[in-house]
Write a protein that holds these residues in place. Structure first.
Motif, mmCIF file in Angstrom:
data_model
loop_
_atom_site.group_PDB
_atom_site.id
_atom_site.type_symbol
_atom_site.label_atom_id
_atom_site.label_comp_id
_atom_site.label_asym_id
_atom_site.label_seq_id
_atom_site.Cartn_x
_atom_site.Cartn_y
_atom_site.Cartn_z
ATOM 1 N N UNK A 1 0.836 -1.195 0.000
ATOM 2 C CA UNK A 1 0.000 0.000 0.000
ATOM 3 C C UNK A 1 0.874 1.248 0.000
ATOM 4 N N UNK A 2 0.671 2.113 -0.970
ATOM 5 C CA UNK A 2 1.360 3.402 -1.028
ATOM 6 C C UNK A 2 0.395 4.442 -0.464
ATOM 7 N N UNK A 3 0.661 4.871 0.763
ATOM 8 C CA UNK A 3 -0.306 5.722 1.454
ATOM 9 C C UNK A 3 -0.450 7.097 0.807
ATOM 10 N N UNK A 4 0.629 7.604 0.198
ATOM 11 C CA UNK A 4 0.534 8.918 -0.452
ATOM 12 C C UNK A 4 -0.430 8.871 -1.637
ATOM 13 N N UNK A 5 -0.382 7.763 -2.407
ATOM 14 C CA UNK A 5 -1.293 7.602 -3.535
ATOM 15 C C UNK A 5 -2.718 7.377 -3.034
ATOM 16 N N UNK A 6 -2.853 6.570 -1.972
ATOM 17 C CA UNK A 6 -4.182 6.325 -1.398
ATOM 18 C C UNK A 6 -4.803 7.627 -0.887
ATOM 19 N N UNK A 7 -3.982 8.491 -0.288
ATOM 20 C CA UNK A 7 -4.485 9.779 0.196
ATOM 21 C C UNK A 7 -4.919 10.670 -0.965
ATOM 22 N N UNK A 8 -4.177 10.583 -2.087
ATOM 23 C CA UNK A 8 -4.576 11.340 -3.269
ATOM 24 C C UNK A 8 -5.931 10.820 -3.774
ATOM 25 N N UNK A 9 -6.091 9.494 -3.771
ATOM 26 C CA UNK A 9 -7.375 8.905 -4.150
ATOM 27 C C UNK A 9 -8.487 9.339 -3.215
ATOM 28 N N UNK A 10 -8.175 9.418 -1.920
ATOM 29 C CA UNK A 10 -9.154 9.888 -0.941
ATOM 30 C C UNK A 10 -9.575 11.323 -1.234
ATOM 31 N N UNK A 11 -8.604 12.155 -1.572
ATOM 32 C CA UNK A 11 -8.871 13.560 -1.890
ATOM 33 C C UNK A 11 -9.767 13.681 -3.122
ATOM 34 N N UNK A 12 -9.422 12.938 -4.191
ATOM 35 C CA UNK A 12 -10.218 12.974 -5.417
ATOM 36 C C UNK A 12 -11.622 12.426 -5.158
ATOM 37 N N UNK A 13 -11.691 11.302 -4.451
ATOM 38 C CA UNK A 13 -12.991 10.708 -4.145
ATOM 39 C C UNK A 13 -13.864 11.630 -3.315
#
Length: 253
Positions: A1-13
């Motif tokens: 899990x790449x948390x920085x990418x997941x956080x970007x996905x969270x932001x977009x979502x």
């Protein structure tokens, strides 16, 4: 899990859930501006969108809010057109050599158009009735296929417009209730982005690690944003998001 990418996905979502603005118009330019190759950004977004649209399509199928005839006619035009756009970029040598530049500049132009249309849509509650809306779906068969051809090419090249541009076209040319419009738009978008995603997968353009990390963040983000949307003013938020998309487009042209 790449948390920085997941956080970007969270932001977009979160923004998608709050505003209803299409995820591709937010995610693809963000990936490009962060240094991802335009081709990989487009291909990964198509794959990501295919998964999200699948769940939306299932829900609308259960609700019986999909116009299958319109979905079919749009897909007849859009899927071959999107595939043609991808093949043109990958197999036509003069274009393939400048593929990244072509995609980036086209992406910028489409973002500007989508942003302007999104802003205009906030201040027009619905299109007035016109002669096209009076015609039956069968009478508009070839026009519907033509819309699919024109907009499908854009989606194949940029990943943007499978929801926003097709939704605007359906609002203008078809008489549908809000739920049926959304359901038909999502069902057609699933078919279109899936076909385009499969083509990109064949050329090895999809970054699956990136896509699944984005999904890990965006799914809870959309749920959170959707819950908050009822408590926040929608029109100003959507206008701000359209302005951000416009700025992103201008940076890429």
């Amino acid at each position: 899990m790449d948390w920085s990418i997941a956080l970007m996905g969270l932001f977009v979502g979160l923004l998608v859930g709050l505003t209803g603005v299409g995820g591709a118009a937010l995610l693809t330019p963000l990936l490009v501006l962060l240094g991802i190759q335009p081709t990989v950004a487009v291909a990964t977004d198509l794959f990501y969108n295919s998964i999200t649209k699948l769940f939306g399509s299932i829900q609308h199928y259960r609700q019986k809010t999909i116009n299958f005839k319109v979905t079919k006619y749009l897909a007849f035009g859009s899927i071959p057109s999107a595939i043609a756009a991808i093949l043109l970029l990958e197999l036509y040598p003069p274009l393939h050599e400048i593929q990244e530049t072509v995609i980036k500049h086209t992406l910028g132009i489409v973002l500007i158009v989508v942003a302007i249309l999104s802003i205009a849509k906030q201040w027009i509650s619905r299109f007035s009735t016109n002669r096209w809306q009076e015609k039956s779906d069968e009478e508009k068969k070839w026009m519907t296929i033509g819309i699919g051809v024109a907009l499908g090419f854009i989606v194949g090249m940029t990943s943007i417009g499978s929801g926003s541009l097709f939704a605007l076209a359906m609002m203008f040319f078809f008489r549908m209730g809000a739920a049926e419009l959304v359901g038909t738009d999502i069902a057609h978008a699933f078919l279109l982005v899936s076909a385009a995603g499969i083509m990109h997968a064949g050329f090895g353009n999809i970054d699956y690690h990136l896509a699944f990390n984005l999904l890990a963040g965006s799914v809870p983000g959309v749920l959170l944003g959707s819950g908050l949307s009822a408590k926040l003013p929608g029109k100003p938020l959507r206008t701000i998001m359209a302005a951000i998309i416009l700025i992103s487009g201008l940076k890429m042209v």
